[in-house]
Design a protein around this motif. Structure first.
Motif, PDB file in Angstrom:
ATOM      1  N   ALA A 151      -3.401   5.248  -8.223  1.00 35.07           N
ATOM      2  CA  ALA A 151      -3.217   4.096  -7.335  1.00 35.07           C
ATOM      3  C   ALA A 151      -4.506   3.660  -6.652  1.00 35.07           C
ATOM      4  O   ALA A 151      -4.497   2.705  -5.875  1.00 35.07           O
ATOM      5  CB  ALA A 151      -2.186   4.437  -6.269  1.00 35.07           C
ATOM      6  N   GLN A 152      -5.624   4.338  -6.946  1.00 34.49           N
ATOM      7  CA  GLN A 152      -6.855   4.070  -6.207  1.00 34.49           C
ATOM      8  C   GLN A 152      -7.291   2.609  -6.313  1.00 34.49           C
ATOM      9  O   GLN A 152      -7.699   1.997  -5.319  1.00 34.49           O
ATOM     10  CB  GLN A 152      -7.994   4.971  -6.710  1.00 34.49           C
TER      11      GLN A 152
ATOM     12  N   HIS B 134      -5.460  -0.122  -6.919  1.00 28.10           N
ATOM     13  CA  HIS B 134      -4.565  -0.989  -6.153  1.00 28.10           C
ATOM     14  C   HIS B 134      -4.875  -0.902  -4.656  1.00 28.10           C
ATOM     15  O   HIS B 134      -4.961  -1.929  -3.964  1.00 28.10           O
ATOM     16  CB  HIS B 134      -3.110  -0.599  -6.384  1.00 28.10           C
ATOM     17  N   LEU B 135      -5.055   0.318  -4.148  1.00 21.96           N
ATOM     18  CA  LEU B 135      -5.294   0.493  -2.722  1.00 21.96           C
ATOM     19  C   LEU B 135      -6.636  -0.097  -2.308  1.00 21.96           C
ATOM     20  O   LEU B 135      -6.749  -0.701  -1.230  1.00 21.96           O
ATOM     21  CB  LEU B 135      -5.231   1.986  -2.370  1.00 21.96           C
TER      22      LEU B 135
ATOM     23  N   ALA C  85       0.721   3.936  -2.953  1.00 19.22           N
ATOM     24  CA  ALA C  85       0.226   5.260  -2.561  1.00 19.22           C
ATOM     25  C   ALA C  85       1.059   6.370  -3.185  1.00 19.22           C
ATOM     26  O   ALA C  85       0.574   7.499  -3.362  1.00 19.22           O
ATOM     27  CB  ALA C  85       0.227   5.397  -1.043  1.00 19.22           C
TER      28      ALA C  85
ATOM     29  N   ILE D 223      -6.210  -3.866  -2.179  1.00 14.58           N
ATOM     30  CA  ILE D 223      -5.449  -4.244  -0.994  1.00 14.58           C
ATOM     31  C   ILE D 223      -6.349  -4.216   0.238  1.00 14.58           C
ATOM     32  O   ILE D 223      -6.325  -5.132   1.073  1.00 14.58           O
ATOM     33  CB  ILE D 223      -4.235  -3.311  -0.803  1.00 14.58           C
ATOM     34  N   PHE D 224      -7.165  -3.174   0.346  1.00 19.72           N
ATOM     35  CA  PHE D 224      -8.088  -3.067   1.479  1.00 19.72           C
ATOM     36  C   PHE D 224      -9.073  -4.235   1.490  1.00 19.72           C
ATOM     37  O   PHE D 224      -9.286  -4.877   2.533  1.00 19.72           O
ATOM     38  CB  PHE D 224      -8.853  -1.745   1.397  1.00 19.72           C
TER      39      PHE D 224
ATOM     40  N   ALA E 141       0.831  -1.207   0.000  1.00 24.14           N
ATOM     41  CA  ALA E 141       0.000   0.000   0.000  1.00 24.14           C
ATOM     42  C   ALA E 141       0.868   1.260   0.000  1.00 24.14           C
ATOM     43  O   ALA E 141       0.566   2.239  -0.695  1.00 24.14           O
ATOM     44  CB  ALA E 141      -0.931  -0.005   1.205  1.00 24.14           C
TER      45      ALA E 141
END
Length: 202
Positions: A111-112, A114-115, A106, A118-119, A102
């Motif tokens: 990157a939205q 990917h983040l 970031a 990940i969440f 993350a």
């Protein structure tokens, strides 16, 4: 599950390592902590952008996860605390690994996605672990699911080393949560069956 096929192929190598560690007096908990330390190092590499190298270090850390249990059996030092410590470190390891990813994403543009993935993966992973732990607290066996921790780890390592992080994150985000739902369903079925048997017995 994937672990059932991978572990036998590595058993001879792991066995030799385990016997050597036992001979020099290394304990299972020491191995668990060493593997955790390697995971932290891998996460730092991921955060710095060294995804392939971080994936390689993560693979070595995963090997430690196989060794500690085998060492406990060989040395006849299996304990409730050792199992508890191993499971707890697994949760921390997974969270720290994805934190490293993350941090890296970031600092990237767009990157939205990917983040978010990940969440969702972390939520699903924790749900998979919690559903099993909660079920066992109710004396209900709960091992169902197509993407347990060994499978998640193998997929992530492969994605990092092969440069396929985004596709793997999609798979993890979706399938971890499906696995959690599978476990919820399994517990529902098992507890419903128990209630039905109880009523029949009356």
């Amino acid at each position: 599950m994937l672990a059932k096929h991978v572990r036998p192929m590595l058993s001879s190598a792991v066995g030799a390592i385990v016997r050597w560690l036992h001979g020099i007096g290394v304990t299972p908990n020491m191995v668990s902590l060493a593997g955790f330390a390697l995971t932290i190092a891998a996460a730092a590499m991921l955060a710095a952008g060294s995804l392939r190298i971080g994936g390689g270090v993560l693979w070595v850390a995963a090997m430690f996860d196989m060794v500690d249990g085998a060492l406990a059996r060989l040395s006849q030092s299996e304990s409730k605390f050792g199992a508890f410590l191993d499971s707890t470190l697994d949760r921390y390891s997974e969270s720290i690994t994805f934190l490293g990813l993350a941090i890296f994403f970031a600092n990237q543009s767009n990157a939205q996605t990917h983040l978010l993935l990940i969440f969702l993966t972390l939520v699903g992973s924790w749900a998979v672990s919690y559903t099993r732990a909660r079920a066992e607290g109710l004396d209900v066996e709960c091992k169902a699911g197509i993407l347990q921790r060994p499978e998640r780890l193998v997929l992530l390592i492969a994605g990092l080393i092969l440069g396929l992080v985004l596709p793997v994150l999609w798979v993890l985000a979706v399938m971890t949560n499906i696995t959690a739902v599978q476990r919820i369903h399994e517990v529902y079925v098992r507890t419903s069956t128990s209630r039905s048997k109880g009523r029949t017995g009356k």
